[in-house]
Each structure stands twice: as structure tokens, then as C-alpha cells.
Design a protein around this motif. Structure first.
Motif, PDB file in Angstrom:
ATOM      1  N   ASN A 321      -3.923  -2.607  -5.153  1.00 57.29           N
ATOM      2  CA  ASN A 321      -5.180  -2.473  -4.402  1.00 57.29           C
ATOM      3  C   ASN A 321      -6.322  -2.022  -5.310  1.00 57.29           C
ATOM      4  O   ASN A 321      -7.088  -1.120  -4.973  1.00 57.29           O
ATOM      5  N   GLU A 323      -9.181  -3.300  -6.114  1.00 57.14           N
ATOM      6  CA  GLU A 323     -10.565  -3.382  -5.614  1.00 57.14           C
ATOM      7  C   GLU A 323     -10.899  -2.191  -4.720  1.00 57.14           C
ATOM      8  O   GLU A 323     -11.944  -1.566  -4.866  1.00 57.14           O
ATOM      9  N   ASP A 324      -9.985  -1.877  -3.798  1.00 55.37           N
ATOM     10  CA  ASP A 324     -10.200  -0.718  -2.921  1.00 55.37           C
ATOM     11  C   ASP A 324     -10.293   0.561  -3.733  1.00 55.37           C
ATOM     12  O   ASP A 324     -11.196   1.378  -3.540  1.00 55.37           O
ATOM     13  N   SER A 325      -9.327   0.749  -4.644  1.00 53.90           N
ATOM     14  CA  SER A 325      -9.262   2.000  -5.407  1.00 53.90           C
ATOM     15  C   SER A 325     -10.543   2.240  -6.189  1.00 53.90           C
ATOM     16  O   SER A 325     -11.065   3.359  -6.230  1.00 53.90           O
ATOM     17  N   LYS A 327     -13.505   0.803  -5.644  1.00 55.92           N
ATOM     18  CA  LYS A 327     -14.644   0.954  -4.726  1.00 55.92           C
ATOM     19  C   LYS A 327     -14.737   2.410  -4.246  1.00 55.92           C
ATOM     20  O   LYS A 327     -15.808   3.019  -4.240  1.00 55.92           O
ATOM     21  N   ILE A 328     -13.591   2.960  -3.863  1.00 52.03           N
ATOM     22  CA  ILE A 328     -13.561   4.357  -3.411  1.00 52.03           C
ATOM     23  C   ILE A 328     -13.991   5.284  -4.550  1.00 52.03           C
ATOM     24  O   ILE A 328     -14.786   6.209  -4.362  1.00 52.03           O
ATOM     25  N   LEU A 414     -12.123   2.685   4.264  1.00 54.26           N
ATOM     26  CA  LEU A 414     -11.424   1.440   3.918  1.00 54.26           C
ATOM     27  C   LEU A 414     -10.034   1.356   4.544  1.00 54.26           C
ATOM     28  O   LEU A 414      -9.230   0.509   4.161  1.00 54.26           O
ATOM     29  N   TYR A 416      -7.590   3.811   4.705  1.00 54.88           N
ATOM     30  CA  TYR A 416      -6.521   4.686   4.210  1.00 54.88           C
ATOM     31  C   TYR A 416      -6.487   5.976   5.034  1.00 54.88           C
ATOM     32  O   TYR A 416      -7.410   6.252   5.779  1.00 54.88           O
ATOM     33  N   SER A 429      -0.436   1.292   4.668  1.00 61.00           N
ATOM     34  CA  SER A 429      -0.906   1.345   3.293  1.00 61.00           C
ATOM     35  C   SER A 429       0.170   0.884   2.313  1.00 61.00           C
ATOM     36  O   SER A 429      -0.121   0.359   1.281  1.00 61.00           O
ATOM     37  N   ARG A 432       0.272  -2.775   1.323  1.00 56.27           N
ATOM     38  CA  ARG A 432      -0.893  -3.380   0.678  1.00 56.27           C
ATOM     39  C   ARG A 432      -0.509  -4.144  -0.577  1.00 56.27           C
ATOM     40  O   ARG A 432      -1.270  -4.945  -1.053  1.00 56.27           O
TER      41      ARG A 432
END
Ligand SMILES: [Zn+2]
Length: 433
Positions: A321, A323-325, A327-328, A414, A416, A429, A432
Motif C-alpha cells: 500500500n 501510495e496510501d502510506s 500520502k498519509i 483513508l 485505516y 487492512s 490490502r
């Protein structure tokens, strides 16, 4: 970072310690901040990595990216000449490291008075451990002492669990895996106090909504050594032939020895004889695994360089993940900047620092599938190396806490940390990946 200088120093220290147990003296050792601006300059710096008179705190890997280098007094002129002859941009940020060490502010913790640990000084291991005991005693309804394992010299890896009731998602925090990175212990301890004593509703919600597993000192032998003998010690203290110590953040069973690690016991990034050869890493890993079921986020604190990084250390591929990580993380570092303007960068380990494997944060991600795994490199950008002045402890802690709250907030945004979605399965999660 690599160094044979530490090898030399450790040998000198070993010899001198037979005569008397004196601290290694860094008089006239200087700290340089060097920034290569061409591939050739980078090459020159890399050719000096194994010079025993120099200690690189970072590997020179990219053009225009600074590295901190310690020089011995005897080598300083030669080093200056090389830099000058090749027009390499450099400045001396500390003329005499010993003076900085002498002026480092050491606190004195008063037993059974948790307020006597303050954020304008650094504390030795026994003070931090007494403080954790007292914190647990003072908050016995929600805090328990936890044992994350044991060191080579049989010191306990002591931490606290903060929990307002079972069944919650959990967050795991570790500091001090690299002994000399003193700001990391202070950061972790500060997070404990915010979870217990803050009047900020968001902090109180963070404390209530999660089980927190927190270990400020995951390399206790190394940390004690930085106080008693060698302020700039990084590794644990296992003897290996005539050398000492394994880099505990290269010893985890995730792509062990693949990148940014050494099989030379004199190196500061010596990865050990095999994955989890070291009790600190293996026993802590066993503990993490035992509590991993509801773990949603893992955070490891290091210094220095002002970075917030996500796995993995061996590739810039955008795995899992990513992109999520990221972004956060980007949102978290913009929250971090608000209070004092401190600028961090966010990205994958291999892209923002250098390739390095066998780290705790890669292992929890790869083997335990913890969805969010972060590594902080705390203040500063090379001015102080691992000797961050005590007056910066509090501002550092405050801005980091702002960013940890933001990690939770943005993670939630997002999907989580969301128990309901876990039950429904649609946002589980762990699926993912
Ligand atoms: Zn570190």
C-alpha cells in the motif's frame, strides 16, 4: 553509515579501558556537513568511506544530498585539502565534538516523581526505566509494564502498554535501536506523556482508541555504553573477535544482508552472523509477533535528517500500500511543519535515504503485514549529527507528536484504523496487499 574510524577508536578505547575506564575523548574531532554537487564529487566521497580517520553518519548516495562526516584531529588538514582540491561544498558544523559532549545537558530523575523528567535534558537508561515504572504505578488502571525481550548483556527491554480496554487496534512504537540517537528516547517518552496527561481532545482520543505498545530503549547495552564510554556508539555490545557490536537495525529477518549492510564486524552497519542473530532484535520481534493481531501501525524513531519513510529499504518499487502510506506520511509532515516550520521529506526508504535492509520496519511490514510502518529520522539536517542540543528536545517532541496525531487522522481518512470496516471485510487492512 560506515566507518572504520569507530574500529580504530574502539580499539584505542579497549586498550585504554584496561588501564582505566575512561570515556573516549573526542577533543578536536570535527563534524563536517559535505554536499557533493557532481557524480565525480560523490565518487571521491565514496572512495573515503572506509578511511579509518573518518566516520560517515550517512552514505553518500546522491548528488546535492548532504552527508555528515566526523574527522579525527590528525586527519583534518588532509580532509580539508581533499575537499578544497576538488571544490566540494563543505562546512564545519562542530569544531570540537568533545565540547558539545561536555555541554550536553543530562537530567536527573527523581524517583516517584514522574514530572521530574523534563524535556530540556537527556536521561540515562536507569532513569528512563525508573520513570517507566513510576508512570505505570501512577496510571495503574491503564498502563502496564511490558517486557520486549532481553539484550546481549541481559538487560531488559522495558516498555509500557497503554490500554483503555481490550479489543482495540494497536500502535507499536520503538526508539533507541541505534544507541547514539539520543533524541529518539526523548521523543518516545514524550509520546507516552501525551497519551497519559494531555488535555488535548485529539490526544485523549488517540489514547482511548488504541492499544499502545511503547519501547523507548530497544538497544539498552548500546545506550549505556554511550553514557559510560563512547558517546557516538551505534550498535549493540556483543563481542565479535576483537570487534564489538552488531547493527540491530540490519539484523531483522527481512532481505537480510541484501543492501546497505556489511559482513565486516568492524563496520557500523555490520548485520551479524545471520538474521535475528542478536537477542535484542529476535526477542523484540517475538514480542511484536505475540501482539501483532490487531496492530495497524508501527513507528521507529531514529536521528537525524528530517525524514518520514515507508518500506522497503531494498527497492524503490511501489509495493503493497505504498501510495496510501506515502500520502498519509506527506500529510503528517505538513502537520509537523505548522508549529515551528521544520521541513521533513517523505518517501520510501530506498528513495529518500539509501538502500538498507534488515530493518525492523521492513520486517513488520513484510512478515507481519502491519499496514502502516514508518521510520522517522528526527532533527536535524546535519548541523549536529546525533548531538542535538537539549533546547531542541521539546520543539522536536511537540512537532513529532503533532505528526503522529496526523498519521492517525490521515490514516483514518483513508480507511485505516477502522474496526467496522474490518468486520465488513471490504476495507480489511490486511487484505490490502
Ligand atoms: Zn538510526
Amino acid at each position: 553509515m560506515r566507518d572504520n574510524m569507530l574500529k580504530l577508536l574502539a580499539t584505542l578505547l579497549l586498550l585504554s579501558s584496561y588501564a582505566n575506564s575512561e570515556k573516549f575523548n573526542f577533543t578536536n574531532y570535527a563534524l563536517y556537513r559535505v554536499t557533493p554537487s557532481t557524480a565525480e564529487e560523490l565518487e571521491i566521497l565514496n572512495s573515503m568511506l572506509s578511511n579509518p580517520q573518518l566516520d560517515f553518519f550517512e552514505d553518500p548516495v546522491s548528488v546535492n544530498e548532504m552527508v555528515s562526516v566526523v574527522t579525527s584531529p590528525g586527519y583534518r588538514k588532509t580532509f580539508d585539502d581533499i575537499l578544497k582540491a576538488n571544490s566540494i561544498d563543505a562546512e564545519v558544523t562542530i569544531e570540537n565534538i568533545q565540547t558539545v559532549i561536555d555541554n550536553e545537558k543530562h537530567g536527573k530523575y527523581i524517583q516517584r516523581n514522574v514530572q521530574s523528567m523534563t524535556w530540556d535534558a537527556y536521561y540515562p537508561l536507569e532513569d528512563i526505566y525508573s520513570w517507566l515504572d513510576d508512570i505505570a504505578a501512577d496510571n495503574s488502571d491503564i498502563v502496564t509494564i511490558i517486557k520486549g525481550g532481553q539484550s546481549y548483556e541481559r538487560r531488559e527491554i522495558k516498555g509500557v502498554k497503554i490500554s483503555h480496554g481490550s479489543g482495540r487496534k494497536s500502535i507499536f512504537i520503538e526508539g533507541g535501536i541505534h544507541a547514539r540517537e539520543w533524541i529518539s528516547y526523548a521523543t518516545v517518552n514524550y509520546i507516552i506523556t501525551q497519551l497519559l496527561y494531555s488535555e488535548d481532545p485529539e490526544a485523549q482520543a488517540a489514547a482511548r482508541d488504541f492499544d499502545w505498545y511503547i519501547f523507548p530503549c530497544t538497544n539498552p547495552d548500546g545506550y549505556v555504553w554511550t553514557w559510560t564510554d563512547f558517546r557516538l556508539w551505534r550498535k549493540n555490545r556483543r563481542p565479535v573477535g576483537t570487534e564489538f557490536g552488531i547493527d540491530l537495525n540490519r539484523n531483522w529477518d527481512s532481505n537480510w544482508m541484501l543492501k546497505g549492510s556489511s559482513n565486516d564486524p568492524s563496520s557500523d552497519i555490520y548485520a551479524g552472523t545471520g538474521p535475528f542473530s542478536e537477542p535484542e532484535a529476535s526477542s523484540l520481534a517475538a514480542y511484536i509477533e505475540s501482539v501483532a493481531e490487531n496492530m495497524e501501525m508501527y513507528i521507529s524513531f531514529h536521528s537525524a535528517g528530517q525524514m518520514l519513510m515507508v518500506p522497503y529499504g531494498n527497492t524503490t518499487d511501489r509495493l503493497d500500500n505504498y501510495e496510501d502510506s506515502v500520502k498519509i506520511a506527506r500529510r503528517a509532515i505538513s502537520s509537523l511543519t505548522v508549529r515551528y516550520g521544520t521541513q521533513y521529506v517523505a518517501g520510501n526508504v530506498a528513495e529518500v535515504v539509501y538502500e538498507a535492509t534488515g530493518a525492523s520496519t521492513d520486517w513488520v511490514k513484510e512478515k507481519l503485514r502491519i499496514p502502516l510502518s514508518y521510520t522517522y529520522e528526527l532533527r536535524y539536517l546535519g548541523e549536529y549529527g546525533h548531538l542535538l542540543p537539549a533546547e531542541q528536545i521539546l520543539p522536536n517532541n511537540e512537532e513529532i507528536w503533532d505528526s503522529v496525531l496526523a498519521l492517525i487522522r490521515e490514516g483514518r481518512a483513508l480507511g485505516y484504523f477502522n474496526s467496522a470496516s474490518i468486520i465488513s471485510g471490504s476495507f480489511a487492512s490486511r487484505s490490502r496487499f
